[in-house]
Enzyme design. Structure first.
Site, mmCIF file in Angstrom:
data_model
loop_
_atom_site.group_PDB
_atom_site.id
_atom_site.type_symbol
_atom_site.label_atom_id
_atom_site.label_comp_id
_atom_site.label_asym_id
_atom_site.label_seq_id
_atom_site.Cartn_x
_atom_site.Cartn_y
_atom_site.Cartn_z
ATOM 1 N N CYS A 177 0.799 -1.231 0.000
ATOM 2 C CA CYS A 177 0.000 0.000 0.000
ATOM 3 C C CYS A 177 0.830 1.278 0.000
ATOM 4 C CB CYS A 177 -0.954 -0.006 1.195
ATOM 5 S SG CYS A 177 -1.982 -1.463 1.230
ATOM 6 N N ARG A 223 5.263 -8.515 -0.223
ATOM 7 C CA ARG A 223 5.296 -7.523 -1.300
ATOM 8 C C ARG A 223 6.008 -6.259 -0.809
ATOM 9 N NH1 ARG A 223 -0.858 -7.332 -2.983
ATOM 10 N NH2 ARG A 223 -1.053 -7.882 -0.788
#
Ligand code: UGA
Length: 428
Positions: free
Chosen positions: A258, A325
């Site tokens: 994010c 990630r």
């Protein structure tokens, strides 16, 4: 209410399950048939505390159904929640192809008035584009809304059930009433805005939190030069209610799916409108630099890394998730390997995902203790609680040299040095 959640990834699965738990009837769809099959049997594709139990409970009570068939569930839905991914392009821009594909399919299959709500993080103006795509494919009445989510991985269920606020961006009363009804059971301030403002609130919130992290990391770097302790500085700052203590933990910088993506996307959007967002450019630069300043501590201490054995604790981008990630651990380990070190890594949940990226470049250990055996140095990258439980005596007896370089400031340096362990952390 009947809800169709499009995209059963992180946001979709958490939101769909929690809305089912709150009493709505939820259909979760995804184009990935394998994922849907395993969800139907209650298996969730990632680690998230509390989620698996809640999915099983709501499958059993028939409050949630997983399917690949959009048309069948769409004609029963009062609201459709768009929860598909918006990965970054090379330029930093958010790639909206999954959103537009999903919306086109929705438009082609709509049969009655429905509110199409975006939950994915999207650039300002996306809801208007969604409206156009649906209008091209459907002549009947419908509305669009923007209700961004503010869930953190690792505490997503708790965050969903106890939100700080809910943002409801709509263009008219009918869409606003339905969106409010959807969130009725959640007790928190509800902010009603237009579509563009709701979209901006999400980006601005993530960008501000990332700015706080880069700010405290720069303070940490100065602390090291002047003999101050960033942990106490953050505490002293955080006690000021105007500042608040959250997101002032210095370390190796932010990672995950994010912040890195959203900060770059907002910077890109601002640039496209002709406004160069200078502050965000610095936030990104500081974040990229922070991991290499940490790496320099390892190099300064060990001098030559060739054939050194390095234990690495923590691979996920933060604790309580298996998500790697944009995990800074990956960058650091790749550089250690490039410099000739032998890496023995341990993470409570993220070993499998790391193995998919790093393969057999490193050794994967079953326990934190095992990783310590014969190590010249222990590098801490993610602050999992279980690392606090490892006994200091074990660290000393198992390692070749009792040296800890901690990117998350997990331990008390004085305590460790009284046990004969050299401890280097960030900003103190
Ligand atoms: C973030 C936001 O916190 C959520 O509100 C938002 O909904 C979500 O992004 C999203 O857009 O979907 P998340 O990425 O799951 O959530 O994780 P955070 O807890 O925000 O942590 C992000 C990164 O910042 C991690 O690498 C963490 O280690 C780092 N961090 C966090 C720090 O380095 N210092 C801090 O003080 C806090």
């Amino acid at each position: 209410m009947n809800i169709l959640v499009v995209g059963s990834g992180y946001v979709g699965l958490v939101s769909g399950t929690c809305f089912a738990e709150l009493g709505h009837k939820v259909f979760c769809i995804d184009i990935d048939e394998k994922k849907i099959n395993s969800l139907q049997s209650g298996k969730i594709p990632f680690y998230e505390p509390e989620l698996a139990d809640l999915v099983i409970k709501n499958i059993q009570s028939q409050s949630i159904t997983f399917t690949t068939k959009l048309a069948e569930s769409l004609n029963q839905a009062d609201l459709v929640l768009i929860c598909v991914g918006t990965p970054p392009k090379q330029t930093g821009q958010a790639d909206l192809k999954y959103i537009f594909q999903a919306v086109e399919e929705i438009g082609k299959n709509l049969t009655k008035y429905t509110v199409i709500v975006t939950k994915s993080t999207v650039p300002v103006g996306t809801a208007q584009k969604i409206k156009k795509i649906i209008s091209k494919n459907y002549n009947g009445e419908f509305d669009v809304a923007s209700c961004p989510e503010f869930l953190r991985e690792g505490s997503a269920v708790k965050d969903f059930m106890n939100p700080d606020r809910i943002v409801i961006g709509t263009e008219n009363q009918r869409a606003s009433d339905l969106s409010n009804e959807l969130h009725e059971k959640l007790d928190c301030p509800k902010l009603e805005t237009n579509l563009e403002t709701a979209e901006m609130i999400k980006y601005a919130s993530n960008a501000f939190l990332a700015t706080k992290i880069s700010f405290i990391n720069e303070i940490a770097n100065v602390c090291e030069n002047v003999g101050a302790d960033v942990e106490q500085v953050a505490e002293g700052m955080g006690l000021d209610t105007r500042i608040g203590k959250a997101f002032l933990r210095a370390g190796i910088g932010y990672g995950g799916s994010c912040f890195p993506k959203d900060v770059r996307a907002l910077h890109h959007v601002a640039g496209q409108t002709g406004y160069p967002f200078q502050l965000l450019k610095a936030v990104v630069e500081v974040n990229n630099q922070q991991r290499w300043l940490f790496y320099k501590k390892i190099k300064d201490e060990l001098k030559c890394l060739e054939n050194k054995t390095i234990a690495v604790w923590g691979l996920s981008f933060k604790p309580d998730t298996d998500d790697v990630r944009e995990s800074i651990a990956i960058d650091i380990i790749e550089k250690l390997v490039e410099d000739g070190a032998n890496v023995k890594a341990y993470d409570p949940e993220a070993m499998k995902n790391t193995q998919e990226i790093l393969g057999d470049k490193i050794q994967y250990c079953f326990t934190a203790d095992f990783a310590l055996e014969n190590a010249d140095c222990l590098v801490i990258i993610t602050d999992w609680d279980e690392f606090k439980l490892v006994k200091f005596e074990n660290i000393k007896s198992k390692m070749k040299t009792p040296l800890i370089i901690d990117g998350r400031n997990m331990f008390d340096g004085e305590k460790l040095s009284s046990q004969g362990i050299k401890y280097i952390s960030v900003g103190r």
